[in-house]
Design an enzyme around this catalytic site. Structure first.
Site, mmCIF file in Angstrom:
data_model
loop_
_atom_site.group_PDB
_atom_site.id
_atom_site.type_symbol
_atom_site.label_atom_id
_atom_site.label_comp_id
_atom_site.label_asym_id
_atom_site.label_seq_id
_atom_site.Cartn_x
_atom_site.Cartn_y
_atom_site.Cartn_z
ATOM 1 N N TYR A 3 28.241 -30.034 16.955
ATOM 2 C CA TYR A 3 27.455 -30.901 15.882
ATOM 3 C C TYR A 3 28.586 -31.358 14.930
ATOM 4 O O TYR A 3 29.919 -31.308 15.476
ATOM 5 C CB TYR A 3 26.637 -29.801 15.164
ATOM 6 N N ARG B 35 31.687 -20.447 12.679
ATOM 7 C CA ARG B 35 31.446 -20.334 13.937
ATOM 8 C C ARG B 35 32.218 -21.511 14.636
ATOM 9 O O ARG B 35 32.319 -22.693 14.232
ATOM 10 C CB ARG B 35 30.098 -20.014 14.226
ATOM 11 N N GLY C 283 22.150 -12.071 21.187
ATOM 12 C CA GLY C 283 21.183 -13.179 20.748
ATOM 13 C C GLY C 283 20.025 -13.219 21.723
ATOM 14 O O GLY C 283 19.109 -12.726 21.430
ATOM 15 N N ARG C 284 20.059 -13.489 22.851
ATOM 16 C CA ARG C 284 18.977 -13.641 23.920
ATOM 17 C C ARG C 284 18.251 -12.108 24.065
ATOM 18 O O ARG C 284 17.317 -12.073 24.068
ATOM 19 C CB ARG C 284 19.322 -14.313 25.188
ATOM 20 N N GLN D 240 22.930 -19.767 8.267
ATOM 21 C CA GLN D 240 23.852 -20.529 9.084
ATOM 22 C C GLN D 240 23.518 -22.003 8.527
ATOM 23 O O GLN D 240 22.361 -22.230 8.489
ATOM 24 C CB GLN D 240 23.812 -20.391 10.476
#
Length: 375
Positions: free
Chosen positions: A177, A229, A321-322, A105
């Protein structure tokens, strides 16, 4: 033996031109704050990724910065210069040796960059609008020349990813971002070709896509994926709405990308503004995308039943993810019919067993509400 109820999670999936994923489970990109001070990948990071690459079909790494003034986190690894290629190769090979495809990424932090991480504290963005929140630094608006340079930087980091042996890159256009800052009416107040109308706010994201695809065509000798993404909505006013995101999705699907990846904390969350629709954001986006480009869905998926329910919406790939931090053996447990043994809450005494680097572990343990089990 696997419970046949979950067989669809383990169907292979063809993505891009010539890449086959062994199943429908993806490791989501998660910042781990654990790289070496010089921007190289640390031993702890390699161990962390090794531990989680055995079962999933594809691993998307934590974001790497494409230029020195884009570093967004302490302990973030770099892809901004050729000296980083051996470091990137070490990470790619660690993931691929365990049977998963490795995706790097890539991003620029823009106005979200901590001042102490960039030369002279020079924080840049589309415009000189700070993030919402007390004490947020005011960024400097990028010049035309700087914008074009950063676009080339995304291409150069892609070239390094190819040389390092990755199977693809994911353009990080989410989570506030720089790429999202150009698309957002909150952070982009320009009146040149890079901003103003929604169409002009798309100019920078689409230019990044075009540059990366050009580099892939020039340098990749093997199939190489390019994904994107995005976050579907922003809380700010003005800010990105669900209606804006559907325009973004339409523009991205015309670019021949290999996948789109929705960034959400909750797979089933519903739109807040921009359209009237009772379905979840991911279902709305999936309906808009159709079969034009594969979609990765993510967000608070913990159990095997959670993943199955998500897959049954028609989204072809499901990211964890988590949950893969909490239980690195999630995929193997489902595959072996041991889904009842899946752990869904973090155990504060299991850091060593889970092979989670210290900086990430400290963030998890001291951020109540982020991970289940941390009060």
């Amino acid at each position: 033996m696997m419970n046949l109820k979950y067989a669809s999670l383990f169907e292979s999936f063809n993505i891009g031109k010539g890449i086959r994923l062994k199943n429908r489970i993806v490791m989501a990109p998660m910042t781990n704050f654990s790289s070496n001070p010089d921007g190289t990948v640390s031993d702890a990071e390699v161990s962390y990724y090794k531990r989680r690459s055995n079962g999933v079909g594809m691993v998307i790494t934590a974001c790497t910065y494409v230029t020195v003034n884009g570093k967004g986190f302490h302990g973030e690894f770099g892809g901004d210069r050729d000296e980083m290629i051996p470091s990137l190769h070490r990470l790619a090979s660690a993931i691929k040796k365990r049977g998963a495809k490795a995706i790097l990424q890539i991003f620029h932090g823009g106005r979200e960059v901590p001042p102490e991480l960039v030369p002279n504290g020079d924080i840049v963005s589309a415009s000189n609008i700070p993030s919402n929140g007390e004490g947020k630094p005011v960024p400097r608006a990028l010049t035309e020349t700087e914008i074009e340079s950063i676009i080339r930087d995304f291409g150069e980091t892609t070239r390094r990813a190819i040389k390092a042996g990755f199977d693809g890159v994911e353009i990080h256009g989410a989570n506030g971002y720089l790429i999202q800052q150009f698309f957002s009416p909150h952070s982009n107040r320009r009146n040149d070709r890079w901003g103003g109308t929604l169409e002009k706010r798309l100019t920078f994201p689409l230019a990044v896509v075009d540059e990366i695809k050009k580099v892939v065509f020039a340098y990749a000798k093997e199939p190489f994926l390019v994904g994107y993404r995005f976050s579907p909505e922003e809380p700010e006013t003005p800010g990105i709405t669900m209606a804006d995101t559907l325009e973004l999705v339409d523009a991205l699907t015309k670019k021949g990308l290999d996948y789109l990846h929705v960034s959400l904390m909750d797979f089933w969350s519903k739109p807040k503004r921009g359209i009237e629709d009772a379905r979840s954001r991911i279902q709305i986006i999936q309906d808009r995308v159709g079969d034009r480009v594969p979609l990765i869905g993510v967000g608070s998926i913990y159990s095997a039943d959670d993943a199955l329910r998500a897959l049954e919406t028609g989204v072809p790939l499901i990211a964890l993810g988590r949950e893969l931090i909490i239980d690195p053996d999630w995929v193997q447990k489902v595959e072996q019919g041991r889904e009842s043994e899946i752990v869904t809450k973090i155990n504060k005494n299991h850091q060593h067993e889970l092979e989670v680097p210290n900086p990430l572990w400290e963030k998890i343990i001291h951020s109540p509400g982020w991970f289940p089990g941390v009060e």
